[in-house]
Design a protein around this motif. Structure first.
Motif, mmCIF file in Angstrom:
data_model
loop_
_atom_site.group_PDB
_atom_site.id
_atom_site.type_symbol
_atom_site.label_atom_id
_atom_site.label_comp_id
_atom_site.label_asym_id
_atom_site.label_seq_id
_atom_site.Cartn_x
_atom_site.Cartn_y
_atom_site.Cartn_z
ATOM 1 N N ARG A 167 0.890 -1.236 0.013
ATOM 2 C CA ARG A 167 0.367 0.041 -0.067
ATOM 3 C C ARG A 167 1.015 1.212 0.027
ATOM 4 N NH1 ARG A 167 -4.832 0.084 3.720
ATOM 5 N NH2 ARG A 167 -3.830 1.211 4.766
ATOM 6 N N PHE A 171 0.833 5.847 -0.687
ATOM 7 C CA PHE A 171 0.192 6.999 -1.082
ATOM 8 C C PHE A 171 0.893 7.733 -2.188
ATOM 9 C CE2 PHE A 171 -1.315 11.200 0.555
ATOM 10 C CZ PHE A 171 -2.596 11.018 0.473
ATOM 11 N N MET A 225 -3.097 14.669 -7.990
ATOM 12 C CA MET A 225 -3.859 14.312 -6.612
ATOM 13 C C MET A 225 -3.146 13.191 -6.011
ATOM 14 S SD MET A 225 -7.881 13.445 -7.253
ATOM 15 C CE MET A 225 -7.725 11.844 -7.977
ATOM 16 N N TRP A 226 -3.432 12.886 -4.680
ATOM 17 C CA TRP A 226 -2.772 11.942 -3.840
ATOM 18 C C TRP A 226 -3.751 11.131 -3.315
ATOM 19 C CZ3 TRP A 226 2.742 11.419 -2.661
ATOM 20 C CH2 TRP A 226 3.603 12.401 -3.358
ATOM 21 N N GLU A 227 -3.575 9.701 -3.468
ATOM 22 C CA GLU A 227 -4.370 8.692 -2.857
ATOM 23 C C GLU A 227 -3.599 7.553 -2.638
ATOM 24 O OE1 GLU A 227 -9.077 9.077 -4.714
ATOM 25 O OE2 GLU A 227 -7.335 8.813 -6.092
ATOM 26 N N ARG A 228 -4.233 6.471 -1.929
ATOM 27 C CA ARG A 228 -3.765 5.409 -1.634
ATOM 28 C C ARG A 228 -3.803 4.683 -3.033
ATOM 29 N NH1 ARG A 228 -7.150 3.698 2.442
ATOM 30 N NH2 ARG A 228 -8.382 2.827 0.809
ATOM 31 N N ARG A 252 -15.582 12.203 -11.588
ATOM 32 C CA ARG A 252 -15.796 11.976 -10.160
ATOM 33 C C ARG A 252 -16.710 13.264 -9.640
ATOM 34 N NH1 ARG A 252 -10.259 9.562 -7.503
ATOM 35 N NH2 ARG A 252 -11.573 9.968 -5.566
ATOM 36 N N TRP A 283 -20.214 11.611 -10.633
ATOM 37 C CA TRP A 283 -20.390 10.580 -9.684
ATOM 38 C C TRP A 283 -21.117 11.210 -8.484
ATOM 39 C CZ3 TRP A 283 -16.824 7.218 -6.543
ATOM 40 C CH2 TRP A 283 -17.355 6.216 -6.095
ATOM 41 N N ALA A 316 -3.682 13.571 4.662
ATOM 42 C CA ALA A 316 -4.322 12.750 3.758
ATOM 43 C C ALA A 316 -3.656 11.131 3.937
ATOM 44 C CB ALA A 316 -4.343 13.159 2.220
ATOM 45 N N MET A 317 -2.221 11.043 4.088
ATOM 46 C CA MET A 317 -1.576 10.028 4.037
ATOM 47 C C MET A 317 -1.965 9.154 5.487
ATOM 48 S SD MET A 317 2.354 9.295 3.896
ATOM 49 C CE MET A 317 2.779 9.662 2.371
ATOM 50 N N SER A 367 -5.165 7.840 5.221
ATOM 51 C CA SER A 367 -5.384 6.724 4.269
ATOM 52 C C SER A 367 -4.430 5.529 4.414
ATOM 53 C CB SER A 367 -5.191 7.571 3.047
ATOM 54 O OG SER A 367 -4.458 6.472 1.949
ATOM 55 N N LEU A 368 -3.160 5.647 4.882
ATOM 56 C CA LEU A 368 -2.238 4.789 5.047
ATOM 57 C C LEU A 368 -2.267 4.181 6.515
ATOM 58 C CD1 LEU A 368 0.830 5.167 3.012
ATOM 59 C CD2 LEU A 368 -1.093 3.799 2.377
ATOM 60 N N LYS A 376 -9.265 4.756 6.825
ATOM 61 C CA LYS A 376 -10.193 5.606 5.954
ATOM 62 C C LYS A 376 -9.733 5.647 4.642
ATOM 63 C CE LYS A 376 -11.191 8.081 10.114
ATOM 64 N NZ LYS A 376 -10.690 9.138 11.089
ATOM 65 N N ASN A 377 -10.402 6.532 3.868
ATOM 66 C CA ASN A 377 -10.051 6.916 2.552
ATOM 67 C C ASN A 377 -9.770 8.353 2.527
ATOM 68 O OD1 ASN A 377 -10.473 4.206 1.069
ATOM 69 N ND2 ASN A 377 -12.711 4.654 1.545
ATOM 70 N N ALA A 378 -8.755 8.801 1.698
ATOM 71 C CA ALA A 378 -8.440 10.042 1.623
ATOM 72 C C ALA A 378 -7.937 10.501 0.436
ATOM 73 C CB ALA A 378 -7.324 10.424 2.773
ATOM 74 N N VAL A 379 -8.281 11.659 -0.070
ATOM 75 C CA VAL A 379 -7.459 12.299 -1.122
ATOM 76 C C VAL A 379 -7.111 13.593 -0.885
ATOM 77 C CG1 VAL A 379 -9.951 12.804 -2.130
ATOM 78 C CG2 VAL A 379 -7.869 12.645 -3.592
ATOM 79 N N GLN A 380 -5.820 14.014 -1.485
ATOM 80 C CA GLN A 380 -5.484 15.297 -1.325
ATOM 81 C C GLN A 380 -5.210 15.795 -2.700
ATOM 82 O OE1 GLN A 380 -2.161 16.562 -2.503
ATOM 83 N NE2 GLN A 380 -1.826 18.481 -1.420
ATOM 84 N N GLU A 431 -15.926 5.248 -0.120
ATOM 85 C CA GLU A 431 -15.208 5.599 -1.412
ATOM 86 C C GLU A 431 -15.622 7.235 -1.676
ATOM 87 O OE1 GLU A 431 -14.541 3.563 -5.532
ATOM 88 O OE2 GLU A 431 -15.972 2.891 -4.270
ATOM 89 N N ILE A 432 -14.425 8.008 -2.042
ATOM 90 C CA ILE A 432 -14.729 9.277 -2.160
ATOM 91 C C ILE A 432 -14.834 9.625 -3.580
ATOM 92 C CG2 ILE A 432 -13.475 11.596 -2.166
ATOM 93 C CD1 ILE A 432 -11.812 10.385 0.194
ATOM 94 N N PRO A 477 -13.073 14.481 -5.459
ATOM 95 C CA PRO A 477 -11.911 14.678 -4.545
ATOM 96 C C PRO A 477 -11.745 16.167 -3.953
ATOM 97 C CG PRO A 477 -11.351 14.609 -6.933
ATOM 98 C CD PRO A 477 -12.743 14.460 -6.963
#
Lengths: 104, 283, 385, 184
Positions: free
Chosen positions: C12, C14, C184-187, C295, C298, D23-24, D27-28, D32-36, D59-60, D63
């Motif tokens: 996983r 980020f 954009m940053w996400e997992r 998005r 959505w 966010a990290m 999310s990590l 949780k879910n997160a977006v920056q 789910e986001i 964003p």
């Protein structure tokens, strides 16, 4: 058939017998630039009277005995239409020539 | 009779792609002689043809890649060098040779040339310099002499031409030579040297363009070009490339640069070896 | 750690879209990157510069984008999976050689992190203004494949798929990622290596004498030899026959070649095209969107459903070949279609063409921000009969 | 439950990085879910910049941040521009030294954290963002302090761990203090 050739005129050439040259022409490739004729150091070639498929006069060999197989004609030809081989012996060469004659 | 219409294959035939000769070039065009000299170099070096890649650009000489019996690629106008860079770096074992024209390499592709030379990437560049854009009908190019008439300089060229050997030397090439198509033997020797040398090598071949440039410039026939080359050429090995400008009176030829410098591939290999084992994880 | 393990960072993370894209490329087997720095795609180059040497690959910063794509095609012909990444201005410069990659069937991946244009436009801001250029930017008739991610995870996944398509169809594949997704940053979850599907180009099964480099198999894709393998083959940007010989004078060769280059994509469109349908089963209004706009759409569709409006979303992952059939099917079901884009009207024209008589409302947004969900919701409400 | 956080200031304050860390962490290091997302001008120093985080258990979809629940501002320009976007009842954390002109906002919870001044005391003004993160954590509890610390540690250069953790603690304690004061 040997393809060995001498690129440069050896300094002691006079002491040795000049090998017999077999000057091969692929006449229909010739585009008639004349480089081989003009830049042959021994004036072996001349423009021929015949016209090839490209409508130009390919070279003809006029002084075969003068050829030292320096290969300059072969090297400068832009069209891969001329090359020189060393003739191994008279007998075989005649046969080859006759054979080719017959094919024509 | 010593002369014959031969059924024997030309000794260079194995180095040429089947069914491609006669080529498309005009009578007396120097490109044919360059092709001849290039494949002669391959033959004399007895190199493994599997490891040769010939890359060309657009223009008359661009067709050369299609004639050599090697892996070959005919790129877009001006782009053979960056394409060759990609090939060389993807497989450094390959001997990658770019053969293209003055317009392709130094007008539209000029930026690529100087940067490949600067990086000392081990590709070999052979330029057929015929002073104009032959294939498109004889327009002015980056090597067209001052005052020369071409299809696009009807009143005479007002641009100063490149001195290619100077440009190559200044850009960082480790081997730089110039010959004319009259210097076939020396040309072949230089090509052999370049192929064997590590690093960015450049050979300029001054070449006749009788049908197009010869007419526009009034230089004349193919033979007139060759006679000019004969009269004007002066061998000046390792003289100052800055002084090697081509003029009507003088064509300085010879080897101008032959130095050693670490190649991009070598430095890349070293850096990669160092980087191996250091893994940047994710976040 | 083996090279493969170094290339695939299972676990996983980020990441930004740009980083995920770079990691996706490495996981797909990309070992060559030729690029030129440009906002907002630079992070891809920077990541590749650091990561490629670790896995024995090659990174080179070329002198410009023209050189970058040329080097990528060269590396591809020398046998590596190769990629470049750029933004609008660089994408424009690449168009000529994208045509060369199409014509010589060089597998490669081109990432365009889209900013605002025309010209230098808005370097640090997002747009979706290059989506038509992806298909029509180079001259002549041709087909390419273009994918567009909406999430950072997709930036990773679709980059792998882009390489797979490129290898399978011998075609340049583009990732059209708007700058918002790129930055954009996400997992991101990277699966183990053995769970990642990798496609490699077909190699010739015949000896050198019998190899015709542009002779297609039944799937219209020719097997590809690599420089150095001893095939001594020729490739050219000129119109060429199956042997690779220039045939610029032949009408028939031009027809056969250009049709095949297009048909190998068109006839495989069903296998290539990816879409996502959300709440479309009973929908009366469909929003068709892609990238970051999808998005927003959505969210708008969810809000519409909460308000009792039967709205649904058709998200386009494949932009080219255009999912014409899929859009047409949705158009048949719904009364109206809403298309939000970060441009002044591009893909909406394709949607209109596919939708035939179903009315299409276009929502334009120019500048950094995508549509707010509320703006799309308003359009959905406006289209409700 | 969707939570929107906006952090704004000028380039060079570590604004973008601060958002990334939040966010990290969610999310990590939390489930949780997160977006920056971010926005910045062409200037790397001095230009306006903002970093936005959406955190959600689901789910986001969208964003971007529209009406933030939490706003952290570290410059006058950011305050002037974004203070009004904060949701009614939302949380505003600001650096009072950087924002001399403030309005009265009755419907928002306002916490003043002099992060820049505190960073100076630690000898590094660039650490102000981490001090803010500490305060943000204790005031809002958007993520657990441990998750936040992990995220900070994976975002900083080697050798600066102690400095960063000290800064975080300092901010965390200060946040706790101002929270207690406001609740009192």
């Amino acid at each position: 058939m040997s393809t060995k050739k001498l690129w440069r005129k050896p300094l002691d050439i006079e002491k040795f017998k000049v090998p017999k040259a077999e000057i091969c022409l692929i006449k229909d490739r010739c585009k008639g630039c004349g480089y081989c004729i003009q830049f042959c150091p021994r004036q072996v070639l001349e423009e021929s009277e015949e016209i090839n498929v490209r409508g130009v006069h390919p070279p003809k060999v006029v002084n075969p005995e003068k050829c030292t197989i320096c290969g300059f004609c072969e090297a400068i030809c832009p069209d891969f239409a001329i090359f020189v081989l060393e003739k191994p012996n008279e007998k075989k060469e005649t046969k080859e020539a006759e054979k080719n004659e017959r094919k024509k | 009779m010593a002369e014959q219409t031969t059924q024997i294959a030309h000794p260079l035939e194995p180095f040429l792609r089947k069914t491609t000769i006669p080529h498309i070039w005009c009578p007396g065009c120097g490109d044919g002689t360059i092709l001849n000299s290039f494949v002669t170099a391959l033959k004399e070096l007895e190199v493994n043809l599997d490891k040769i890649a010939v890359i060309s650009g657009i223009g008359c000489i661009g067709r050369i890649a299609g004639y050599t019996n090697t892996d070959s690629f005919h790129t877009t106008h001006g782009r053979p060098i960056p394409f060759a860079v990609g090939v060389k770096l993807a497989n450094p074992e390959l001997n990658v040779i770019v053969i293209s024209g003055d317009g392709d390499l130094f007008a539209i592709g000029g930026n690529h040339f100087i940067h490949a030379a600067r990086r000392n990437i081990g590709i070999k560049v052979i330029c057929s310099n015929n002073f104009n854009y032959g294939m498109t009908g004889g327009q002015q190019g980056p090597t067209t002499p001052l005052a020369s008439r071409t299809a696009t300089t009807p009143f005479g060229n007002i641009e100063h031409p490149f001195n290619l050997v100077h440009l190559a030397a200044a850009s960082g090439a480790v081997y730089v030579a110039r010959w004319t198509t009259l210097h076939v033997r020396r040309m072949t020797e230089s090509i052999k040297k370049a192929i064997q040398k590590e690093g960015f090598s450049f050979i300029e071949i001054v070449s006749p363009c009788p049908e197009i440039y010869g007419k526009a410039s009034k230089i004349g026939t193919a033979m007139d070009f060759m006679n000019w080359f004969k009269k004007a050429s002066v061998i000046q090995n390792f003289s100052d490339p800055a002084q090697a400008e081509i003029t009507a009176e003088k064509i300085p030829v010879g080897e101008f640069v032959d130095v050693e410098k670490p190649t991009f591939e070598k430095l890349l290999r070293e850096m990669t070896a160092q980087a191996q084992g250091k893994v940047t994880g994710g976040a | 750690m083996s090279e493969k393990n170094k290339a695939i960072l299972t676990g996983r993370h980020f990441f930004s879209g740009d980083l995920a894209c770079a990691e996706g490329a490495l996981a797909a087997g990309c070992r060559f990157f030729g690029g030129y720095p440009i906002t907002p795609a630079t992070e891809i180059a920077e990541r590749m510069a650091r990561r490629l040497p670790q896995v024995g690959g090659t990174y080179i910063q070329m002198e410009d984008e023209i050189a970058s794509i040329a080097a990528v095609i060269g590396a591809s012909y020398a046998g590596l999976k190769a990629m470049t990444a750029t933004s609008g201005p660089g994408f424009s410069l690449m168009q000529e050689n994208i045509g060369l990659a199409v014509m010589t069937e060089a597998p490669c991946v081109i990432v365009n992190v889209m900013r605002g244009g025309p010209s230098t436009g808005q370097p640090t801001m997002a747009g979706q203004q290059d989506v038509m250029q992806a298909k029509w930017g180079s001259h002549g008739d041709y087909e390419i494949i273009a994918l567009t991610p909406s999430t950072v995870q997709e930036a990773f996944d679709l980059t792998i798929e882009a390489f797979n398509y490129a290898e399978a169809y011998r075609v340049p594949v583009m990732i059209m990622m708007d700058a918002i997704v790129g930055h954009m940053w996400e997992r991101v979850t990277i699966p183990p290596a053995d769970q990642i599907k990798i496609v490699n180009r077909k190699k010739p099964q015949v000896p050198r004498e019998k190899y015709a480099p542009f002779k297609p198999d039944e799937d219209l894709v020719p097997p590809m030899a690599v420089f150095g393998d001893g095939y001594h083959f020729h490739a050219t940007g000129l119109t060429h026959d199956e042997e690779g010989r220039p045939r610029t004078e032949s009408i028939k060769t031009q027809q056969t070649l250009v049709q095949r280059l297009c048909d190998k994509i068109r006839k495989n469109a069903d296998k290539i095209i990816q879409i996502r349908e959300t709440m479309l089963d009973d929908a009366e209004i469909a929003v068709v969107a892609y990238g970051i706009e999808a998005r927003a759409a959505w969210s708008a569709v969810r809000k519409a459903r909460n308000a009792g409006i039967k709205a649904g979303l058709l998200r386009l992952i494949t932009l080219w070949p255009f999912p014409e059939k899929q859009v047409a099917e949705v158009a048949k079901k719904v009364k109206t279609i809403v298309v939000p884009e970060m441009n002044y009207g591009q893909l909406v024209r394709e949607v209109e063409r596919a939708a035939k008589t179903t009315p299409v409302t276009f929502l334009s947004k120019l500048g950094e921000e995508p549509h707010k969900p509320e703006e799309i919701l308003e359009a959905i409400k406006g289209g409700k009969h | 439950m969707r939570l929107e956080v906006r952090i704004a200031g000028f380039g060079g304050q570590g604004i973008i990085r601060a958002g990334l860390i939040v966010a990290m962490a969610a999310s990590l290091y939390e489930d949780k879910n997160a977006v920056q997302t971010q926005s910045y001008g062409p200037e790397s120093r001095g230009g306006s910049c903002r970093s936005e985080v959406v955190i959600s258990d689901d789910e986001i979809d969208f964003p971007k941040v529209t009406d933030p629940d939490i706003l952290v501002v570290m410059s006058q320009a950011a305050y002037t521009r974004y203070a009004g976007t904060l949701k009614s009842g939302g949380t505003l954390i600001l650096d009072p030294d950087m924002i001399p002109q403030q309005q009265t906002m009755h419907d928002k919870r306002i916490y003043k954290v002099p992060a820049t001044k505190m960073a100076e005391e630690l000898g590094k003004t660039i650490i102000a963002n981490v001090i803010m993160l500490g305060a943000l954590t204790s005031i809002t509890r958007i993520v657990d302090a441990e998750a936040m610390k992990k995220a900070i540690l994976s975002n900083i250069p080697k050798g600066t761990e102690k400095l960063n953790l000290d800064a975080f603690e300092k901010g965390y304690e200060y946040g706790k203090k101002v929270l207690e004061e406001s609740n009192a």
